[in-house]
Enzyme design. Structure first.
Site, short mmCIF file in Angstrom:
data_model
loop_
_atom_site.label_atom_id
_atom_site.label_comp_id
_atom_site.label_asym_id
_atom_site.label_seq_id
_atom_site.Cartn_x
_atom_site.Cartn_y
_atom_site.Cartn_z
CE LYS A 53 42.71 25.53 47.79
NZ LYS A 53 41.63 26.51 47.72
N GLY A 104 36.73 43.47 36.39
CA GLY A 104 36.41 42.06 36.15
C GLY A 104 34.93 41.80 36.28
P1 NAD Z 1 35.73 34.78 36.56
O1 NAD Z 1 36.88 34.11 35.92
O2 NAD Z 1 34.34 34.34 36.23
O3 NAD Z 1 35.80 36.36 36.28
C1 NAD Z 1 36.98 37.10 36.27
C2 NAD Z 1 36.80 38.19 35.22
O4 NAD Z 1 37.92 39.08 35.26
C3 NAD Z 1 36.71 37.67 33.78
O5 NAD Z 1 35.59 38.20 33.13
C4 NAD Z 1 38.01 38.16 33.14
O6 NAD Z 1 37.88 38.43 31.77
C5 NAD Z 1 38.26 39.43 33.94
N1 NAD Z 1 39.65 39.90 33.94
C6 NAD Z 1 40.80 39.17 33.98
N2 NAD Z 1 41.88 39.98 34.00
C7 NAD Z 1 41.40 41.24 33.97
C8 NAD Z 1 42.02 42.53 33.98
N3 NAD Z 1 43.34 42.66 34.01
N4 NAD Z 1 41.22 43.62 33.97
C9 NAD Z 1 39.87 43.51 33.94
N5 NAD Z 1 39.24 42.31 33.93
C10 NAD Z 1 39.98 41.20 33.94
O7 NAD Z 1 36.01 34.66 38.13
P2 NAD Z 1 34.95 34.88 39.31
O8 NAD Z 1 34.40 33.57 39.72
O9 NAD Z 1 34.04 36.00 38.97
O10 NAD Z 1 35.94 35.33 40.48
C11 NAD Z 1 36.52 36.63 40.48
C12 NAD Z 1 37.57 36.71 41.58
O11 NAD Z 1 36.96 36.43 42.84
C13 NAD Z 1 38.72 35.71 41.43
O12 NAD Z 1 39.90 36.30 41.94
C14 NAD Z 1 38.31 34.57 42.35
O13 NAD Z 1 39.43 33.86 42.83
C15 NAD Z 1 37.63 35.34 43.46
N6 NAD Z 1 36.63 34.54 44.19
C16 NAD Z 1 35.60 33.98 43.52
C17 NAD Z 1 34.65 33.22 44.24
C18 NAD Z 1 33.47 32.61 43.54
O14 NAD Z 1 32.53 32.17 44.23
N7 NAD Z 1 33.44 32.56 42.21
C19 NAD Z 1 34.78 33.06 45.63
C20 NAD Z 1 35.87 33.68 46.30
C21 NAD Z 1 36.79 34.41 45.56
#
Ligand code: NAD
Length: 350
Positions: free
Chosen positions: A80, A184
């Site tokens: 990382k 989320g």
């Molecule tokens: P994103 O930011 O697009 O979506 C997160 C969503 O959660 C947002 O719509 C936000 O408004 C909502 N949110 C935040 N706090 C909240 C709460 N307390 N209650 C309800 N909703 C809430 O992120 P993403 O890309 O969809 O990723 C989601 C999770 O998955 C993150 O933890 C990220 O680290 C993990 N992740 C994502 C990927 C990827 O490919 N995008 C890969 C591995 C892990």
């Protein structure tokens, strides 16, 4: 600031520091383990309050990538990088090019990709100086559609496959008629809702933004509940897809779902919560196992693969989880501990 006796050091192979006066770049690359192959892990830019804080973060995240990549059956190690500074204030293309030179200086033992504070444009700047930049020029999605470069469709598909495996283990059934609570509805949560809806699941959803919930309500007939109620909603499956630490000392005893399986990183506030879930009969799909679709996507895009192989690889997330659930039941060990053991068996004995 110590390195070798740092509490997160954990036998890292390499920790490199870089300072480029001209662009103002201050960065650290940590390579935890390369037994399975070159290290892959994103670059995070964050306004760390001290270099000690940045070091702690990079060591912790780098080790996490070793476990994640090993569990995902990737021929890759874990690493990382972090850049110290507020990306909205000090980031420049020259700084990103300097970061590219830093990555290049490790001669291919570390590949970087996107993380918080770093965009695909930033990766393109780094790529002017190094060929060891992943997560750019994605050509296809796992379903054969053209990719816009976002790995979220692969992550969401992997989480869906993982939920299917968890439901088979916990209920000996498929998803048809079960209720899934999604916390989320961003890049991953929305796409997951679509897969679940097609599989016949009833959806209960929450997001802090009303337009996000409205989209899922309209498209998939989901029931919307307030954000503070979703974790404890009486659903069959809870899918945390927002931020980390959803399952904490405070919430663990109030969770009513029989399965917890979602995309968010670091879902358990501490590893000890895993034992509490085991005791309460809640099946937890370890986060770094079920959310590996994104890193699997980055690997396939980078190393000249094709959509069919990418899809088949993502689907192995289900097999990995089934193996974890079975071993957890047989050995009466929390699923997060079992996942760590299996990952260690893979990277320590290669
Ligand atoms: P994103 O930011 O697009 O979506 C997160 C969503 O959660 C947002 O719509 C936000 O408004 C909502 N949110 C935040 N706090 C909240 C709460 N307390 N209650 C309800 N909703 C809430 O992120 P993403 O890309 O969809 O990723 C989601 C999770 O998955 C993150 O933890 C990220 O680290 C993990 N992740 C994502 C990927 C990827 O490919 N995008 C890969 C591995 C892990």
């Amino acid at each position: 600031m110590s390195v070798f006796d740092h509490k997160e050091f954990d036998n890292h192979e390499r920790v490199s520091f870089w300072h480029d006066k001209a662009s103002g770049l201050q960065a650290i690359i940590a390579v935890h383990d390369t037994h399975l192959g070159p290290a892959l892990g994103g670059c995070r830019m964050w306004p760390y309050s001290s270099s000690a804080e940045a070091l702690t973060d990079v060591l912790r995240l780098s080790k996490g990538m070793t476990y994640k990549n090993a569990m995902a059956e990737l021929p890759l190690g874990g690493g990382k990088s972090v850049i110290i500074g507020d990306p909205r204030q000090i980031k420049t293309p020259a700084m990103m090019e300097s970061m590219g030179r830093f990555v290049d200086s490790l001669g291919g033992s570390y590949f970087t990709a996107e993380d918080s504070g770093i965009s695909v444009d930033d990766l393109h700047s780094m790529a002017k100086q190094s060929k060891y930049i992943a997560g750019i020029n994605a050509k296809y999605r796992y379903d054969g559609q053209p990719s816009d470069g976002n790995p979220a469709p692969s992550t969401a598909y992997g989480v869906f496959v993982g939920i299917q495996a968890a439901v088979r283990h916990a209920f000996s059934s498929d998803l048809n008629g079960l209720t899934v609570a999604i916390q989320g509805l961003g890049h991953v949560g929305y796409r997951l809702a679509e897969h679940l809806h097609k599989a016949g699941a009833k959806l209960v959803v929450a997001d802090i933004y009303r337009d996000n919930t409205a989209r899922v309500e309209q498209a998939f007939g989901a029931t919307v509940v307030p954000a503070e109620e979703i974790t404890t909603y009486p659903a069959d499956v809870l899918a945390p897809c927002a931020m980390g630490a959803t399952i904490s000392e405070e919430s663990v005893n109030m969770i009513q779902a029989k399965v917890i399986a979602g995309a968010a990183n670091n879902q358990l506030s501490t590893e000890l919560i895993g034992e509490q879930l085991l005791d309460r009969g809640v099946l937890y799909a370890p986060d770094y196992v079920i959310n590996a679709g994104g890193v699997i996507d980055i690997y396939h895009q980078r190393f000249d693969s094709n959509p069919d192989d990418l899809k088949a690889h993502i689907e192995r997330i289900g097999d990995n989880l089934s193996a974890i659930f079975t071993r957890s039941a047989n050995e009466k060990m929390a699923t997060n501990r079992v996942a760590n053991l299996i990952a260690e068996e893979r990277f320590k004995h290669n």
